[in-house]
Design a protein around this motif. Structure first.
Motif, PDB file in Angstrom:
ATOM      1  N   THR A 219       9.509   1.230   1.766  1.00 31.61           N
ATOM      2  CA  THR A 219       9.097   2.455   0.681  1.00 31.61           C
ATOM      3  C   THR A 219       8.095   2.866   1.258  1.00 31.61           C
ATOM      4  N   ARG A 220       8.062   4.395   0.478  1.00 31.59           N
ATOM      5  CA  ARG A 220       7.204   5.158   0.174  1.00 31.59           C
ATOM      6  C   ARG A 220       6.390   5.443  -0.617  1.00 31.59           C
ATOM      7  N   ARG A 221       5.302   6.057  -0.343  1.00 28.91           N
ATOM      8  CA  ARG A 221       4.138   5.810  -1.812  1.00 28.91           C
ATOM      9  C   ARG A 221       3.869   7.342  -2.210  1.00 28.91           C
ATOM     10  N   LEU A 222       4.523   7.541  -3.380  1.00 33.62           N
ATOM     11  CA  LEU A 222       4.497   8.289  -3.801  1.00 33.62           C
ATOM     12  C   LEU A 222       3.340   9.114  -4.831  1.00 33.62           C
ATOM     13  N   PHE A 223       2.248   9.920  -5.229  1.00 34.76           N
ATOM     14  CA  PHE A 223       0.858  10.455  -5.482  1.00 34.76           C
ATOM     15  C   PHE A 223       0.765  11.924  -5.669  1.00 34.76           C
ATOM     16  N   THR A 224       0.376  11.587  -6.951  1.00 32.49           N
ATOM     17  CA  THR A 224      -0.897  12.965  -7.311  1.00 32.49           C
ATOM     18  C   THR A 224      -2.389  13.490  -6.952  1.00 32.49           C
ATOM     19  N   ALA A 225      -2.561  14.718  -6.700  1.00 30.93           N
ATOM     20  CA  ALA A 225      -3.593  14.824  -5.891  1.00 30.93           C
ATOM     21  C   ALA A 225      -4.106  15.968  -7.265  1.00 30.93           C
ATOM     22  N   VAL A 226      -5.004  16.263  -7.008  1.00 27.44           N
ATOM     23  CA  VAL A 226      -5.905  17.669  -7.532  1.00 27.44           C
ATOM     24  C   VAL A 226      -7.190  17.543  -7.514  1.00 27.44           C
ATOM     25  N   ARG A 227      -7.996  17.735  -7.413  1.00 24.77           N
ATOM     26  CA  ARG A 227      -9.186  19.141  -6.885  1.00 24.77           C
ATOM     27  C   ARG A 227     -10.347  18.155  -7.278  1.00 24.77           C
TER      28      ARG A 227
ATOM     29  N   PRO B 155      -0.246   6.679   7.091  1.00 23.03           N
ATOM     30  CA  PRO B 155      -1.013   7.707   6.332  1.00 23.03           C
ATOM     31  C   PRO B 155      -1.638   8.786   6.389  1.00 23.03           C
ATOM     32  N   ASN B 156      -1.536   9.644   5.802  1.00 23.63           N
ATOM     33  CA  ASN B 156      -2.003  11.287   5.121  1.00 23.63           C
ATOM     34  C   ASN B 156      -3.554  11.106   5.929  1.00 23.63           C
ATOM     35  N   PRO B 157      -3.929  11.985   6.538  1.00 22.88           N
ATOM     36  CA  PRO B 157      -5.645  12.373   6.221  1.00 22.88           C
ATOM     37  C   PRO B 157      -5.663  13.037   4.880  1.00 22.88           C
ATOM     38  N   ARG B 158      -7.329  12.555   4.409  1.00 18.83           N
ATOM     39  CA  ARG B 158      -7.726  11.958   3.164  1.00 18.83           C
ATOM     40  C   ARG B 158      -8.878  13.574   2.682  1.00 18.83           C
ATOM     41  N   PRO B 159      -8.026  15.629   2.710  1.00 18.57           N
ATOM     42  CA  PRO B 159      -9.090  16.138   2.445  1.00 18.57           C
ATOM     43  C   PRO B 159     -10.309  15.814   1.763  1.00 18.57           C
TER      44      PRO B 159
ATOM     45  N   SER C  36      12.087   0.778  -6.099  1.00 19.10           N
ATOM     46  CA  SER C  36      11.588   1.433  -6.371  1.00 19.10           C
ATOM     47  C   SER C  36      10.710   1.379  -7.326  1.00 19.10           C
ATOM     48  N   GLY C  37       9.576   1.504  -7.642  1.00 20.26           N
ATOM     49  CA  GLY C  37       8.673   1.595  -9.263  1.00 20.26           C
ATOM     50  C   GLY C  37       7.411   2.465  -9.359  1.00 20.26           C
ATOM     51  N   PRO C  38       7.142   2.464  -9.829  1.00 23.60           N
ATOM     52  CA  PRO C  38       5.991   2.714 -10.903  1.00 23.60           C
ATOM     53  C   PRO C  38       4.774   2.010  -9.817  1.00 23.60           C
ATOM     54  N   LEU C  39       3.934   2.521  -9.597  1.00 23.62           N
ATOM     55  CA  LEU C  39       2.877   2.393  -8.825  1.00 23.62           C
ATOM     56  C   LEU C  39       1.445   2.342 -10.391  1.00 23.62           C
ATOM     57  N   PRO C  40       0.371   1.057 -10.431  1.00 25.28           N
ATOM     58  CA  PRO C  40      -0.822   1.085 -10.716  1.00 25.28           C
ATOM     59  C   PRO C  40      -1.696   2.436 -10.527  1.00 25.28           C
ATOM     60  N   SER C  41      -2.251   3.067 -11.593  1.00 22.93           N
ATOM     61  CA  SER C  41      -2.783   3.823 -11.069  1.00 22.93           C
ATOM     62  C   SER C  41      -4.368   3.976 -10.722  1.00 22.93           C
ATOM     63  N   SER C  42      -4.372   4.224  -9.722  1.00 28.56           N
ATOM     64  CA  SER C  42      -5.542   4.263  -8.625  1.00 28.56           C
ATOM     65  C   SER C  42      -6.435   5.411  -8.096  1.00 28.56           C
ATOM     66  N   ALA C  43      -7.339   6.093  -8.781  1.00 29.73           N
ATOM     67  CA  ALA C  43      -7.832   7.331  -8.150  1.00 29.73           C
ATOM     68  C   ALA C  43      -7.986   6.889  -6.740  1.00 29.73           C
ATOM     69  N   GLY C  44      -8.494   8.000  -5.715  1.00 27.32           N
ATOM     70  CA  GLY C  44      -8.815   7.839  -4.440  1.00 27.32           C
ATOM     71  C   GLY C  44      -9.684   8.631  -3.836  1.00 27.32           C
ATOM     72  N   GLU C  45     -10.219   8.671  -3.234  1.00 29.76           N
ATOM     73  CA  GLU C  45     -11.163   9.854  -2.577  1.00 29.76           C
ATOM     74  C   GLU C  45     -10.255  10.258  -1.152  1.00 29.76           C
ATOM     75  N   ALA C  46      -9.547  12.233  -1.380  1.00 33.44           N
ATOM     76  CA  ALA C  46      -9.261  12.138  -0.529  1.00 33.44           C
ATOM     77  C   ALA C  46      -9.699  13.822  -0.480  1.00 33.44           C
TER      78      ALA C  46
END
Length: 333
Positions: free
Chosen positions: A274-282, A154-158, A314-324
């Motif tokens: 599988t690997r998880r792809l995600f988008t990150a924003v401020r 798992p990635n660190p969650r800044p 492979s496939g799209p994941l349901p939208s779920s915003a997390g803290e990071a």
């Protein structure tokens, strides 16, 4: 009241580490940065920096100021998103960073959708690995980052970053045809197949990357140390090495976005597939119309890729915003 511009310079120093790095990012001279921070110290009435060798570090009081500055900037980010949402025409520049396979497989299709829906929005794309892109997002060098997370790593969650799941990309063992012909049958366990390849040349990403850590763990769990002869973050090079019979590799399905697989593929052991792809924003910018439009365009690109691939793991994941995680260059955010 403290000067916000100087507070932002102090924040930049925390995230970038040196006065020279802050000066380079903001197109100032180091002496100008130092002068502004000295004025901020006079405003606050306490020391904000202390020397450590030839560098400086933030004092306890400076860390308190930076924490409050982060909160102020988050509110300003939200205000900017609200203003943009009140407008009918989406303009400005969106700065996007992505690692190679997502850039290769998804971004061109997403850019086509963005151009059709928002012709006046300018998108600036940089290929950058998540290890560097996510800190750069916090430092305001980018507005949106496409990143990846490997099984068991798992990635660190800044602080100050919001994540949204994008895609679950299957990972498979890619083999030269001649090598595949000598392997146990398809009904053999994935671990047994991996062990047969212990002495074969491997292509992997470089030491220190999340992908390399995952790949080495996979091989060691199967009971061997791989003979890594080719190291590169370029997975298209890995693919070519397999096609030409020089190596075996662990490749994601996104590598085949331009057509069907050109080499034999085998499944990996459960828990590593599988690997998880995600988008990150401020934090505070997810409501910005440009961010929302880009995420929607990426979801469309994922859907098109999934349809072209004909399903599978492979496939799209349901939208779920997390803290990071917000101004090195002008943008819509």
């Amino acid at each position: 009241m403290f000067d916000l511009h100087r507070l932002r310079l102090l924040r930049e120093l925390k995230h970038r580490g040196t006065l020279a790095a802050v000066a380079a990012a903001l197109s100032y001279s180091p002496s100008a940065i130092s002068q502004q921070l000295s004025q901020l110290e006079a405003e606050v009435g306490v020391a904000l920096l202390e020397p450590v060798g030839r560098r400086v570090r933030l004092t306890e009081q400076a860390e308190i100021l930076v924490a409050h500055t982060e909160a102020v900037l988050e509110r300003l980010e939200t205000a900017e998103a609200d203003i943009a949402a009140s407008l009918t025409d989406l303009t400005g520049t969106l700065r996007l960073a992505s690692f190679q396979t997502a850039a290769f497989a998804l971004i061109p299709t997403a850019l086509t959708a963005l151009r059709a829906a928002h012709p006046r929005l300018r998108t600036h794309v940089t290929q950058l690995e998540p290890k560097s892109a996510l800190p750069a997002l916090v430092a305001r060098d980018f507005d949106l980052v496409i990143a990846e997370e490997f099984p068991g790593n798992p990635n660190p969650r800044p602080d100050g970053i919001e994540q949204e799941d994008l895609y679950e990309d299957a990972l498979r063992l890619a083999l030269p045809g001649a090598v595949a012909a000598r392997l146990p049958g398809a009904d053999a366990s994935p671990e047994a197949t991996l062990r047969v390849l212990a002495a074969h040349p491997w292509a992997m990403e470089p030491e220190g990357t999340a992908a390399r850590h995952w790949a080495m763990t996979l091989c060691r769990n199967a009971g061997f140390e791989p003979d890594v002869r080719f190291e590169s973050t370029d997975l298209l090079l890995h693919r070519r090495l397999v096609e030409q019979g020089h190596a075996v590799a662990l490749l994601p399905d996104l590598v085949w976005s331009d057509g069907p697989p050109t080499v034999p593929l085998r499944e990996l052991p459960p828990g590593h597939r599988t690997r998880r792809l995600f988008t990150a924003v401020r934090r505070g910018s997810s409501r910005h119309p440009a961010v929302a439009a880009c995420r929607e365009a990426l979801r469309q690109a994922v859907a098109r890729h999934g349809a072209a691939a004909g399903g599978g793991e492979s496939g799209p994941l349901p939208s779920s915003a997390g803290e990071a995680a917000v101004e090195a260059a002008p943008s819509v955010l």
